[in-house]
Design a protein around this motif. Structure first.
Motif, PDB file in Angstrom:
ATOM      1  N   ALA A 115     -12.170   8.293  24.202  1.00  0.00           N
ATOM      2  CA  ALA A 115     -12.973   7.330  24.961  1.00  0.00           C
ATOM      3  C   ALA A 115     -13.743   8.026  26.065  1.00  0.00           C
ATOM      4  O   ALA A 115     -13.294   9.033  26.627  1.00  0.00           O
ATOM      5  CB  ALA A 115     -12.068   6.254  25.557  1.00  0.00           C
ATOM      6  N   PHE A 116     -14.903   7.430  26.383  1.00  0.00           N
ATOM      7  CA  PHE A 116     -15.765   7.968  27.434  1.00  0.00           C
ATOM      8  C   PHE A 116     -16.466   6.797  28.106  1.00  0.00           C
ATOM      9  O   PHE A 116     -17.047   5.943  27.423  1.00  0.00           O
ATOM     10  CB  PHE A 116     -16.802   8.912  26.802  1.00  0.00           C
ATOM     11  CG  PHE A 116     -17.499   9.800  27.781  1.00  0.00           C
ATOM     12  CD1 PHE A 116     -17.007  11.059  28.066  1.00  0.00           C
ATOM     13  CD2 PHE A 116     -18.655   9.382  28.414  1.00  0.00           C
ATOM     14  CE1 PHE A 116     -17.659  11.888  28.967  1.00  0.00           C
ATOM     15  CE2 PHE A 116     -19.307  10.196  29.317  1.00  0.00           C
ATOM     16  CZ  PHE A 116     -18.809  11.462  29.595  1.00  0.00           C
ATOM     17  N   ASP A 117     -16.395   6.741  29.431  1.00  0.00           N
ATOM     18  CA  ASP A 117     -17.027   5.669  30.212  1.00  0.00           C
ATOM     19  C   ASP A 117     -17.955   6.288  31.257  1.00  0.00           C
ATOM     20  O   ASP A 117     -17.581   7.284  31.892  1.00  0.00           O
ATOM     21  CB  ASP A 117     -15.962   4.838  30.945  1.00  0.00           C
ATOM     22  CG  ASP A 117     -14.910   4.286  30.016  1.00  0.00           C
ATOM     23  OD1 ASP A 117     -15.285   3.677  28.999  1.00  0.00           O
ATOM     24  OD2 ASP A 117     -13.712   4.469  30.305  1.00  0.00           O
ATOM     25  N   TYR A 118     -19.135   5.682  31.428  1.00  0.00           N
ATOM     26  CA  TYR A 118     -20.020   6.145  32.495  1.00  0.00           C
ATOM     27  C   TYR A 118     -20.990   5.037  32.876  1.00  0.00           C
ATOM     28  O   TYR A 118     -21.237   4.105  32.118  1.00  0.00           O
ATOM     29  CB  TYR A 118     -20.757   7.430  32.099  1.00  0.00           C
ATOM     30  CG  TYR A 118     -21.757   7.276  30.983  1.00  0.00           C
ATOM     31  CD1 TYR A 118     -23.108   7.135  31.259  1.00  0.00           C
ATOM     32  CD2 TYR A 118     -21.354   7.306  29.656  1.00  0.00           C
ATOM     33  CE1 TYR A 118     -24.036   7.002  30.231  1.00  0.00           C
ATOM     34  CE2 TYR A 118     -22.261   7.185  28.631  1.00  0.00           C
ATOM     35  CZ  TYR A 118     -23.601   7.035  28.930  1.00  0.00           C
ATOM     36  OH  TYR A 118     -24.513   6.904  27.913  1.00  0.00           O
ATOM     37  N   HIS A 119     -21.525   5.172  34.098  1.00  0.00           N
ATOM     38  CA  HIS A 119     -22.480   4.187  34.607  1.00  0.00           C
ATOM     39  C   HIS A 119     -23.863   4.457  34.030  1.00  0.00           C
ATOM     40  O   HIS A 119     -24.264   5.608  33.865  1.00  0.00           O
ATOM     41  CB  HIS A 119     -22.543   4.238  36.135  1.00  0.00           C
ATOM     42  CG  HIS A 119     -21.304   3.716  36.777  1.00  0.00           C
ATOM     43  ND1 HIS A 119     -21.044   2.377  36.904  1.00  0.00           N
ATOM     44  CD2 HIS A 119     -20.242   4.353  37.321  1.00  0.00           C
ATOM     45  CE1 HIS A 119     -19.881   2.215  37.499  1.00  0.00           C
ATOM     46  NE2 HIS A 119     -19.365   3.394  37.762  1.00  0.00           N
ATOM     47  N   LEU A 120     -24.578   3.388  33.719  1.00  0.00           N
ATOM     48  CA  LEU A 120     -25.959   3.499  33.269  1.00  0.00           C
ATOM     49  C   LEU A 120     -26.841   3.399  34.515  1.00  0.00           C
ATOM     50  O   LEU A 120     -26.974   2.335  35.114  1.00  0.00           O
ATOM     51  CB  LEU A 120     -26.292   2.388  32.272  1.00  0.00           C
ATOM     52  CG  LEU A 120     -25.449   2.380  30.997  1.00  0.00           C
ATOM     53  CD1 LEU A 120     -25.813   1.206  30.114  1.00  0.00           C
ATOM     54  CD2 LEU A 120     -25.601   3.689  30.240  1.00  0.00           C
ATOM     55  N   THR A 121     -27.397   4.537  34.898  1.00  0.00           N
ATOM     56  CA  THR A 121     -28.222   4.617  36.101  1.00  0.00           C
ATOM     57  C   THR A 121     -29.505   5.371  35.773  1.00  0.00           C
ATOM     58  O   THR A 121     -29.675   5.867  34.648  1.00  0.00           O
ATOM     59  CB  THR A 121     -27.478   5.369  37.224  1.00  0.00           C
ATOM     60  OG1 THR A 121     -27.338   6.746  36.836  1.00  0.00           O
ATOM     61  CG2 THR A 121     -26.119   4.756  37.511  1.00  0.00           C
ATOM     62  N   GLY A 122     -30.345   5.524  36.749  1.00  0.00           N
ATOM     63  CA  GLY A 122     -31.558   6.317  36.585  1.00  0.00           C
ATOM     64  C   GLY A 122     -31.264   7.769  36.267  1.00  0.00           C
ATOM     65  O   GLY A 122     -32.095   8.473  35.691  1.00  0.00           O
ATOM     66  N   ASP A 123     -30.059   8.223  36.613  1.00  0.00           N
ATOM     67  CA  ASP A 123     -29.667   9.598  36.317  1.00  0.00           C
ATOM     68  C   ASP A 123     -29.098   9.775  34.913  1.00  0.00           C
ATOM     69  O   ASP A 123     -28.972  10.899  34.435  1.00  0.00           O
ATOM     70  CB  ASP A 123     -28.608  10.072  37.322  1.00  0.00           C
ATOM     71  CG  ASP A 123     -29.171  10.232  38.720  1.00  0.00           C
ATOM     72  OD1 ASP A 123     -30.381  10.493  38.860  1.00  0.00           O
ATOM     73  OD2 ASP A 123     -28.384  10.075  39.678  1.00  0.00           O
ATOM     74  N   MET A 145     -23.370  -2.716  38.636  1.00  0.00           N
ATOM     75  CA  MET A 145     -23.948  -1.575  37.970  1.00  0.00           C
ATOM     76  C   MET A 145     -23.390  -1.514  36.542  1.00  0.00           C
ATOM     77  O   MET A 145     -22.185  -1.467  36.346  1.00  0.00           O
ATOM     78  CB  MET A 145     -23.574  -0.319  38.754  1.00  0.00           C
ATOM     79  CG  MET A 145     -23.972   0.947  38.093  1.00  0.00           C
ATOM     80  SD  MET A 145     -23.498   2.447  39.006  1.00  0.00           S
ATOM     81  CE  MET A 145     -24.171   2.119  40.615  1.00  0.00           C
ATOM     82  N   THR A 146     -24.254  -1.554  35.574  1.00  0.00           N
ATOM     83  CA  THR A 146     -23.853  -1.539  34.165  1.00  0.00           C
ATOM     84  C   THR A 146     -23.163  -0.224  33.819  1.00  0.00           C
ATOM     85  O   THR A 146     -23.547   0.834  34.293  1.00  0.00           O
ATOM     86  CB  THR A 146     -25.088  -1.728  33.267  1.00  0.00           C
ATOM     87  OG1 THR A 146     -25.717  -2.954  33.599  1.00  0.00           O
ATOM     88  CG2 THR A 146     -24.717  -1.741  31.801  1.00  0.00           C
ATOM     89  N   LEU A 147     -22.144  -0.337  32.974  1.00  0.00           N
ATOM     90  CA  LEU A 147     -21.513   0.878  32.487  1.00  0.00           C
ATOM     91  C   LEU A 147     -21.326   0.806  30.985  1.00  0.00           C
ATOM     92  O   LEU A 147     -21.292  -0.265  30.390  1.00  0.00           O
ATOM     93  CB  LEU A 147     -20.194   1.162  33.200  1.00  0.00           C
ATOM     94  CG  LEU A 147     -19.058   0.173  33.061  1.00  0.00           C
ATOM     95  CD1 LEU A 147     -18.172   0.555  31.900  1.00  0.00           C
ATOM     96  CD2 LEU A 147     -18.242   0.197  34.340  1.00  0.00           C
ATOM     97  N   GLN A 148     -21.250   1.983  30.393  1.00  0.00           N
ATOM     98  CA  GLN A 148     -21.100   2.112  28.944  1.00  0.00           C
ATOM     99  C   GLN A 148     -19.717   2.644  28.633  1.00  0.00           C
ATOM    100  O   GLN A 148     -19.219   3.538  29.314  1.00  0.00           O
ATOM    101  CB  GLN A 148     -22.163   3.068  28.412  1.00  0.00           C
ATOM    102  CG  GLN A 148     -22.130   3.244  26.907  1.00  0.00           C
ATOM    103  CD  GLN A 148     -23.289   4.070  26.419  1.00  0.00           C
ATOM    104  OE1 GLN A 148     -24.421   3.833  26.777  1.00  0.00           O
ATOM    105  NE2 GLN A 148     -23.002   5.059  25.610  1.00  0.00           N
ATOM    106  N   HIS A 149     -19.106   2.080  27.598  1.00  0.00           N
ATOM    107  CA  HIS A 149     -17.789   2.476  27.111  1.00  0.00           C
ATOM    108  C   HIS A 149     -17.965   2.862  25.645  1.00  0.00           C
ATOM    109  O   HIS A 149     -18.405   2.041  24.836  1.00  0.00           O
ATOM    110  CB  HIS A 149     -16.828   1.294  27.262  1.00  0.00           C
ATOM    111  CG  HIS A 149     -15.478   1.470  26.677  1.00  0.00           C
ATOM    112  ND1 HIS A 149     -14.559   2.374  27.174  1.00  0.00           N
ATOM    113  CD2 HIS A 149     -14.857   0.840  25.644  1.00  0.00           C
ATOM    114  CE1 HIS A 149     -13.437   2.274  26.470  1.00  0.00           C
ATOM    115  NE2 HIS A 149     -13.591   1.363  25.538  1.00  0.00           N
ATOM    116  N   VAL A 150     -17.670   4.114  25.324  1.00  0.00           N
ATOM    117  CA  VAL A 150     -17.811   4.613  23.958  1.00  0.00           C
ATOM    118  C   VAL A 150     -16.456   5.141  23.507  1.00  0.00           C
ATOM    119  O   VAL A 150     -15.796   5.854  24.255  1.00  0.00           O
ATOM    120  CB  VAL A 150     -18.862   5.744  23.870  1.00  0.00           C
ATOM    121  CG1 VAL A 150     -18.947   6.307  22.461  1.00  0.00           C
ATOM    122  CG2 VAL A 150     -20.218   5.262  24.340  1.00  0.00           C
ATOM    123  N   VAL A 151     -16.048   4.772  22.299  1.00  0.00           N
ATOM    124  CA  VAL A 151     -14.783   5.261  21.751  1.00  0.00           C
ATOM    125  C   VAL A 151     -15.029   5.757  20.331  1.00  0.00           C
ATOM    126  O   VAL A 151     -15.662   5.066  19.524  1.00  0.00           O
ATOM    127  CB  VAL A 151     -13.695   4.161  21.724  1.00  0.00           C
ATOM    128  CG1 VAL A 151     -12.375   4.739  21.214  1.00  0.00           C
ATOM    129  CG2 VAL A 151     -13.514   3.518  23.083  1.00  0.00           C
TER     130      VAL A 151
END
Length: 116
Positions: A93-101, A1-7
């Motif tokens: 920093a903020f990390d989260y999964h890229l999903t349909g939600d 499952m792809t996730l995004q990391h933003v800093v």
């Protein structure tokens, strides 16, 4: 499952042009120096408005949490962390999964390319 990391990066004093170039070059080197990175973008805010003192943004995507963990532990990333710490940077920093939600409009090949 792809996730995004933003800093977001906030420096108490403006970086010198040499330090700004160094920061950019360090991040750019990750594309070929750190495995597991799916997408990598880095830039400075254009207006300095509404940023609350954060001047730079790093955007990354990974296939999974293991790749994110490997990036965090990688010696090149650890060197970068030391570099920003020496300059009194406050990262957010903020990390989260890229999903349909979480993805409301997926990137397209045309939308993902750099503006000409």
């Amino acid at each position: 499952m792809t996730l995004q990391h933003v800093v977001l990066f906030s420096y108490p004093d403006e970086l010198s042009p040499a330090d700004a170039d160094d920061m950019r070059n360090q991040v750019m080197s990750w594309a070929h120096g750190i495995p597991g990175i799916r997408a990598l973008r880095f830039g400075r805010d254009l207006t300095d408005a509404r940023t609350r003192g954060y001047q730079y943004l790093l955007y990354m995507e990974f296939d999974n949490e293991d790749d994110l963990a490997a990036y965090r532990a990688h010696p090149v990333h650890q060197k970068f962390l030391a570099w920003i710490t020496e300059r009194n940077c406050t990262p957010l920093a903020f990390d989260y999964h890229l999903t349909g939600d979480t993805v409301f409009l997926p990137a397209t090949a045309a939308g993902a390319r750099a503006e000409e």
